[in-house]
Design an enzyme around this catalytic site. Sequence first.
Site, short mmCIF file in Angstrom:
data_model
loop_
_atom_site.label_atom_id
_atom_site.label_comp_id
_atom_site.label_asym_id
_atom_site.label_seq_id
_atom_site.Cartn_x
_atom_site.Cartn_y
_atom_site.Cartn_z
N ARG A 82 1.24 -1.44 0.04
CA ARG A 82 -0.08 0.06 -0.27
C ARG A 82 0.77 1.07 0.00
O ARG A 82 2.17 1.23 0.91
CB ARG A 82 -0.82 0.33 1.23
CG ARG A 82 -1.70 -0.86 1.49
CD ARG A 82 -2.64 -0.83 2.47
NE ARG A 82 -3.94 -2.10 2.10
CZ ARG A 82 -3.40 -3.61 2.96
NH1 ARG A 82 -2.49 -3.55 3.93
NH2 ARG A 82 -4.54 -3.85 2.34
N LYS A 107 -3.42 -2.03 6.67
CA LYS A 107 -5.12 -2.45 7.43
C LYS A 107 -5.50 -3.25 7.92
O LYS A 107 -6.49 -3.74 8.64
CB LYS A 107 -5.94 -2.65 5.58
CG LYS A 107 -5.22 -1.48 4.44
CD LYS A 107 -6.54 -0.71 5.16
CE LYS A 107 -7.18 -0.11 3.68
NZ LYS A 107 -7.71 1.38 3.93
N HIS A 169 -1.60 4.37 -5.86
CA HIS A 169 -2.56 2.67 -5.28
C HIS A 169 -2.42 1.82 -6.74
O HIS A 169 -2.86 0.44 -6.69
CB HIS A 169 -3.78 3.50 -4.77
CG HIS A 169 -4.67 2.15 -3.80
ND1 HIS A 169 -5.18 0.93 -4.23
CD2 HIS A 169 -4.04 1.21 -2.71
CE1 HIS A 169 -5.36 0.32 -3.67
NE2 HIS A 169 -5.31 0.46 -2.26
N ARG A 172 -0.56 -1.84 -6.84
CA ARG A 172 -1.11 -2.97 -7.01
C ARG A 172 -1.85 -4.20 -7.68
O ARG A 172 -2.02 -5.42 -7.72
CB ARG A 172 -1.47 -2.81 -5.58
CG ARG A 172 -1.21 -2.34 -3.97
CD ARG A 172 -1.97 -1.25 -3.10
NE ARG A 172 -2.69 -2.33 -2.35
CZ ARG A 172 -2.17 -3.66 -1.40
NH1 ARG A 172 -0.54 -3.82 -1.66
NH2 ARG A 172 -2.96 -4.21 -0.78
N HIS A 196 -3.70 -9.08 2.70
CA HIS A 196 -5.35 -9.05 1.95
C HIS A 196 -5.85 -9.71 3.13
O HIS A 196 -4.55 -10.60 3.31
CB HIS A 196 -6.19 -9.51 1.06
CG HIS A 196 -5.55 -8.48 -0.08
ND1 HIS A 196 -6.23 -8.14 -1.53
CD2 HIS A 196 -5.95 -6.74 -0.02
CE1 HIS A 196 -6.15 -6.74 -1.64
NE2 HIS A 196 -6.09 -6.17 -1.38
N TYR A 206 -5.09 -16.64 7.33
CA TYR A 206 -3.27 -17.41 7.09
C TYR A 206 -2.34 -16.48 7.57
O TYR A 206 -2.54 -15.36 7.85
CB TYR A 206 -3.34 -17.37 5.60
CG TYR A 206 -4.01 -18.09 5.07
CD1 TYR A 206 -3.59 -19.35 4.66
CD2 TYR A 206 -4.19 -17.95 3.80
CE1 TYR A 206 -3.86 -20.68 4.66
CE2 TYR A 206 -4.79 -18.75 3.14
CZ TYR A 206 -5.16 -19.90 2.97
OH TYR A 206 -5.74 -20.88 2.68
#
Length: 235
Positions: A82, A107, A169, A172, A196, A206
């Site tokens: 990010r 995030k 951004h 990504r 994510h 995970y």
Amino acid sequence: METAHRVKALCGQVFRYGISTGRAERDPTPDLRGALRPNKTKHYAAITEPEDVAELLRAIDGYGGEPVTIAALKLAPLVFTRPGELRHAKWADIDLENATWSFVASKTDQPLIVPLPTQAVDILRDLHGLTGRSEFVFPGARSNKRPMSNVAMKAALDRMGFKGQMTVHGFRAMARTILAERLGYPENYIEQQLAHTVRDPNGRAYNRTQYLEQRREMLQSWANYLDGLRQKINY
């Protein structure tokens, strides 16, 4: 409008904390339901066609701006973190000998290890001579005690002629699209690298250090692929 919704959410957090600590009796923010117009989904402009990516990379290579900004723009497509995570990168979190960058994803608030391809290590080694005395890898132009401005890279992309076509951004989305569609990497590797929230079939998130070696190979292949595009090699 986006800021208004964000402020409303923050106020709700403050009031709920006040309730839990005996400082407030209720959270009045739900009373504003319907008072604010809904947010419109905003998609960041991104270049995802290989031919256009090649043009973008060559433009970055030829850009005559600040060295710190150029280094950030060169690193952004290689690691596709990010933008805020890249701007706030600290030398203390980067291990050039083991080619890793470790930090807490903004995030998800989870630790993430980013394996660095050789091209990224070369960029950082060169940059260390310029900014190594700062806490930040990409310090601001006015003070090395702060990270670079959140508009520096976007302004550079705009000046290069990519306004409306590419955002910081967008690196990504560029990586996610090409890694999956052109290079055939599994979604879980890519999503892990994007930091994510990825869950297994049992609903467990995970571990952020998972697939480290697989991601290392993926990022090196990705960096080599970008070099090939830059040099007009047909992929």
